[in-house]
Each structure stands twice: as C-alpha cells, then as structure tokens.
Design a protein around this motif. Sequence first.
Motif, PDB file in Angstrom:
ATOM      1  N   GLY A 285      -0.636   3.727  -4.823  1.00  0.00           N
ATOM      2  CA  GLY A 285      -0.695   3.128  -3.514  1.00  0.00           C
ATOM      3  C   GLY A 285      -1.857   2.001  -3.415  1.00  0.00           C
ATOM      4  N   ASN A 321       6.571  -0.202  -4.205  1.00  0.00           N
ATOM      5  CA  ASN A 321       7.422   0.383  -3.593  1.00  0.00           C
ATOM      6  C   ASN A 321       8.058  -0.727  -2.421  1.00  0.00           C
ATOM      7  N   ARG A 323       6.576  -3.368  -1.161  1.00  0.00           N
ATOM      8  CA  ARG A 323       5.726  -3.786   0.099  1.00  0.00           C
ATOM      9  C   ARG A 323       5.425  -5.324  -0.279  1.00  0.00           C
ATOM     10  N   GLY A 327      -1.902  -3.031  -2.195  1.00  0.00           N
ATOM     11  CA  GLY A 327      -2.715  -2.090  -1.194  1.00  0.00           C
ATOM     12  C   GLY A 327      -4.191  -2.194  -1.426  1.00  0.00           C
TER      13      GLY A 327
END
Length: 384
Positions: A285, A321, A323, A327
Amino acid sequence: MQLILVATLLCLIIGSCSASISGPFIFWGHSRVSSQQTQALVESSSRELPLTQLFTEAKAIVVFVRNTTNRLEGTRYPKFQNLVKSGAWTYLPQRSLAAEPFGLNANIEVVSLSGHGEEDDSEILLAYNEAVNTYGRGEVLGILGSREEEAHFLAKREAAPGGEEEEKAKAAEGSEETEASFIYVAEGNKAVLSLNGPLELRVTNDTLKLEEHIKQITFDDQRAKGYGRLSITFMHSGEKCTLRFKFSLIRGSWTLRNVEVEYRELKSVLVARGDEYTLPSAPLGFSYRCSAESVNFLNPARNETIQSLLLSDFQVQPWLNGRPEYGEVYDCIGFVSAPILAGLFVVTLLLGILGLGISAMLSMHTPNRFESSRSKQLTFTVQE
C-alpha cells in the motif's frame, strides 16, 4: 428520385477519386512494379507516365490505408511480409505519388486498416487473395499507404451489416500503438512505475535507451504465491524489448528483486544489486521513491549479450489496487547520511572534550594541612 441517387453516386465517385494517400508506399503483386523506382531528379511528367501505365494495365487495384506512419515491422506482419516477398514488389519512400490510382482503374478497392498488427495482417491477406481469385495472379496491384485525409474512406471496402460501424469506430480512434513517455501504468491501475529519464539497457558494446513503449502494460498479480510482475514492452529501432519487473511479497512488504529481459531472441534474468536494506521495498500500500541513488540490475552469468539495466530517479508501487495515485512514500535516503555523520562526529568530539574536563576537575584535591603564624617555631642561632 433516380436522378438524386445517380447524383449522389457521382459525388461519391468524384470524392473518392480526388482523395489522396500519403507515403511511404509499398507496391506489390503486378509484374510491372519492379520498374517503379524513386526518381527525384526528373520532371514530374516523366515520373507520372510509368505510374499511369501501371494503374491502367492492372486488372484490379487494392489500396490498403494505415492510420499511422510508424515503421512497419515484419515480425508483427508475417503474413503480409510473406505475401510481398512471394512476387515482384517495390518500396517508394516519398510522401506523395506523381499519379494516383483513383479514376485510372475501374476495379479499385480501398481497405481501411484498424491499426492493430494481427488484425491488419489478416485483413491485408484476405482482401488481396479475394482480388487475386477474381482477376488472376499477377494481375492485381496491391498498394500500402497511410491516411492523409478522410475523403478516401468514401470508397472503402464494403463490409457486412453492422461491421461498417465497427470499422468507423476503429478508424475514428486512430490512436498510436506506442508512445514515448516515462510513466508506465498497468491496466486497471494495478501497478505503476515512473521515471525522469529513459531506462538504459546495456548489451554487448552498446547501451539502449528505452523510450517508446507499447501502451498495453500488464501486471501479473500472484499475491497468493508471493510475487507480482510488471510487464512493459519497448520498441527500439523497430525491435521489441520486454521487461518484466518482479516484486516479491513477504510479511506484508514488497521488494523489487530482479527483472526479466527479452530482446530479439535473447532472454536473461537480471538481479538487483543490493541487500534487504538497499533494494527498493516498502509495506504493502506504500510506494518507493528514489532520486539520490540508482538501482542496477546485473546479469549473474558472465559473457552474456544482455549485461545490465539501470533504473534511476524513479518511483514505483506494485499492487496499486486501482487507485489513481501513489500511496505514502518510502524514500531511499536512510537515517545515516553525510550531514548526519558529520553532526555525530562533532557531537562526539565535544562530548570527549567535556568528559576530559570533568575528569580533570574530579581529579583535583584540596590540601589537608595549612601553615599559620602561630604554628611557626622560633629558631635561635648561638655564636661562640
């Protein structure tokens, strides 16, 4: 009503005849194409006559129009390559022709290509073979050019009902299959890699700067098996070079460890140089950013053609994922750096001086006896 229909057909014919296609061109199939060579230092009338004769003598002409002027690769068009090499053919590098086939031949067909290699390869072979079956081998002239304006689509090849809309949609897209950029986003926003400059692939006695890449970028998510691969295919001098960056996933953190390289007919696995503290890594992430250092992928086998890959000034994140942004960032600059080391050295020196001073002060002792005038004894000297 019939007059209106005839006028409409005449307008279509005039529009198709006045259309033009752009070069470079490939001529093949007819016996006279071998005599068609580039003639730059002659009058236009002298260049127009051979083309006019070729267009009128051919029993049929099939014109294939591409939506791009990028280099045509034989590896992506193997059927078309075999078709051209099986007979007479010639290559004309100029942008325009001295004479165009529209209006000089009654049996002319214009086929618009979608821009996808495999589909265009099959479309060229199918349309040309249909014309050969109708008019005979050696009697059909094939021309491959590029689109210059929308007018020539008026005479494009007839399609089955419902297929015309698809061809129009493909032609309207007209998007290039490759682009030159340094941001690589996998389909579905599954992973992303961005750089401020091209990747540098070192082969024997040469360094390839990989800039132009195919837009289709994939990420093989094998989280259950503990790894994922970001695949990017570059185009260098008309040849493909595929890089597959492999990320390992252990205890909730990912690490970029190696990259698989396919160039020409060669395949190698280049291993990232470093240890668990210096390799690009971050918790799941999070992204990894490094502008101060470079990651060098080296070939563990010696005397290999593919030797190394340099990755510098980059930011990367697998398992994005979907986005649309990175991150939180883990930076490659660690706690220990030159300024920090200098500061620690100065602090240590000052602490040493302070310690010596304290030690010297602690070693001082006050005297336990003091002399006074009362305690002094009188001494007499007697002389005889």
